[in-house]
Design a protein around this motif. Sequence first.
Motif, short mmCIF file in Angstrom:
data_model
loop_
_atom_site.label_atom_id
_atom_site.label_comp_id
_atom_site.label_asym_id
_atom_site.label_seq_id
_atom_site.Cartn_x
_atom_site.Cartn_y
_atom_site.Cartn_z
N SER A 110 5.86 -6.06 -3.23
CA SER A 110 5.87 -5.50 -1.89
C SER A 110 7.05 -4.56 -1.70
O SER A 110 8.17 -4.87 -2.06
CB SER A 110 5.98 -6.65 -0.89
OG SER A 110 6.02 -6.15 0.41
N HIS B 79 11.18 -7.60 1.04
CA HIS B 79 10.16 -6.57 1.25
C HIS B 79 10.66 -5.20 0.80
O HIS B 79 10.01 -4.19 1.09
CB HIS B 79 9.75 -6.52 2.73
CG HIS B 79 8.77 -7.58 3.10
ND1 HIS B 79 9.14 -8.78 3.65
CD2 HIS B 79 7.42 -7.63 2.99
CE1 HIS B 79 8.06 -9.52 3.86
NE2 HIS B 79 7.01 -8.85 3.47
N GLN C 176 0.63 -2.08 1.84
CA GLN C 176 2.07 -2.31 1.73
C GLN C 176 2.81 -1.93 3.02
O GLN C 176 3.78 -2.57 3.40
CB GLN C 176 2.62 -1.56 0.53
CG GLN C 176 2.11 -2.14 -0.78
CD GLN C 176 2.77 -1.55 -1.99
OE1 GLN C 176 3.98 -1.43 -2.06
NE2 GLN C 176 1.98 -1.16 -2.96
N ASN D 155 2.28 -4.74 5.36
CA ASN D 155 3.08 -5.91 4.98
C ASN D 155 4.56 -5.75 5.36
O ASN D 155 5.25 -6.72 5.65
CB ASN D 155 2.99 -6.16 3.47
CG ASN D 155 1.62 -6.65 3.05
OD1 ASN D 155 0.85 -7.13 3.88
ND2 ASN D 155 1.31 -6.52 1.78
N ALA D 156 5.03 -4.50 5.35
CA ALA D 156 6.46 -4.27 5.59
C ALA D 156 6.82 -4.36 7.07
O ALA D 156 7.93 -4.79 7.41
CB ALA D 156 6.85 -2.90 5.05
#
Lengths: 254, 122
Positions: free
Chosen positions: B55, A73, B94, B97-98
Motif C-alpha cells: 500500500s 500506508h 491504493q 486505501n490511503a
Amino acid sequence: MKSFGTTLVARLGGIALATMFAAGLIAPTVASAAPAGCNDNIQCITQFGQARVSERLTALNTLNGKLTTLSNHGLLPGSDLQTLQGNIQTNESGLNSLAATFTTSDCNATAAAEKACVVKVYTQFRIFAVAIPVDYATATVDGISSECQKLTNLNLDPMMTAAINASPANIQSQLKQFQATYDQSLAACATDANNATAQLSYFTPANFDNNKSTYQTNWTQFIATEHTAHKDLHSAVDAFHQFVQLYNKNAPHS
Amino acid sequence: MSAYHDDQNQGTGQRARRITGVLGALALVATLALAGCGGNAHKGTQNGGATQQPSGAYGSNGSGSANGTTGANGSGASSSSGNTSTQLNNADQQMQNALPSIDDTQNGTDTNWSNQYPETQP
C-alpha cells in the motif's frame, strides 16, 4: 517536486524539548482557575495530577498508533515518523518523571506545594494545548503532501488519455471532465499543502505562552489552509475514482 | 516429462516403457513448443505481478504494460486496454486505501483538545 514533509518535521522536532526547557519560566495560562473540589486535600490534589498525566499518556499513545498507521500506508517518511515518535517518547518520559514527584516530600509537604507540582503538567508540556494538535497537524499535512507527491510522480495523465481514446465516444467528454478535475485538484493540493507546511513552524509552546491570542488566530488560519489541501486531495481522488468507474463500465475490454 | 518418470516408477514392462517413451517425447515437444510461444506470456505474468505493490507504493506500476498484455493475449493485438485498466484500477484502489488514515489524523487536528481537557487546577 521537493519533499516538504521531511523538512517540516525536522523543524518541529525540537518542540517537545523546547517545551520542557522553557516551561519553568512561563506562568501557567490558568493558574488561577477555580478549584476542582480538593479543598487543599493533598491526596486529592495528587490524584488529580496523576489523572491529568494519565489522560496525556493515553492521548500520546493513541497518536503514536495513528502515526504508525500513516507510515504503514507510505504516507509518513521513516525519518518523520522517528522525529514525531521521538517527541512523543520525550513527552511520555517527562510526564512519568513529573508524576513521580507528586508523592515526594517536596511536593506533598503542603497543599500549595502539591498544586505547584501538579500545575507543571500543563506548564511544562502543553500536551493538549500545543503538542497533540500540532503533531496531528504535522502528520496530516505530511500525509497530504506525500499522497499528492505520489500521485504527481505516478503521472497518470497519459494513461487516462489513452483510456479516454479507447473508450466509446459517448463517454469521452465525461471522462475528460473527470481528468480535468483530477489535474486541477492535484495541482492545488500540492500548492495548498506547501502553504500549510510553511505555517506549521510557528506553532510552538513558546509562542502559545507568549501570545495566546495571536497563536489562536494563526491556528485558525492554518486549519483553514490545511482543510483546503485536504479537500483538494479528496477532490483529486474522487475525480479519479469516478473516471475509473466510468471507464470500467464502458470500455471495450470490460 | 513428468509422465514419463511416473510410468517408469510403475515398472509395468518394456512395452509400457516404449509407449511412455513416445508419450514422453510428445510431451517434451509440446513443452518446448509452449516455451517457444509462451515467452511473452511469461513476461506478461511478471509485469502483472508488478502491480501488486505494498500500500502506498504506486511508482512501479507505470512500466511494462505492453509486454504484460501482449503476453497474456499471445498476439499483441489489443495490447494496451487490459493493462491500462489494471493499472488504473490499482492506482484507484491504493488511493482509496490511503485516504482513511489521512482523514483520521485530520480529525485529530480538528479536535479541540483544550476544550476537551481544560487546564484547571485541583
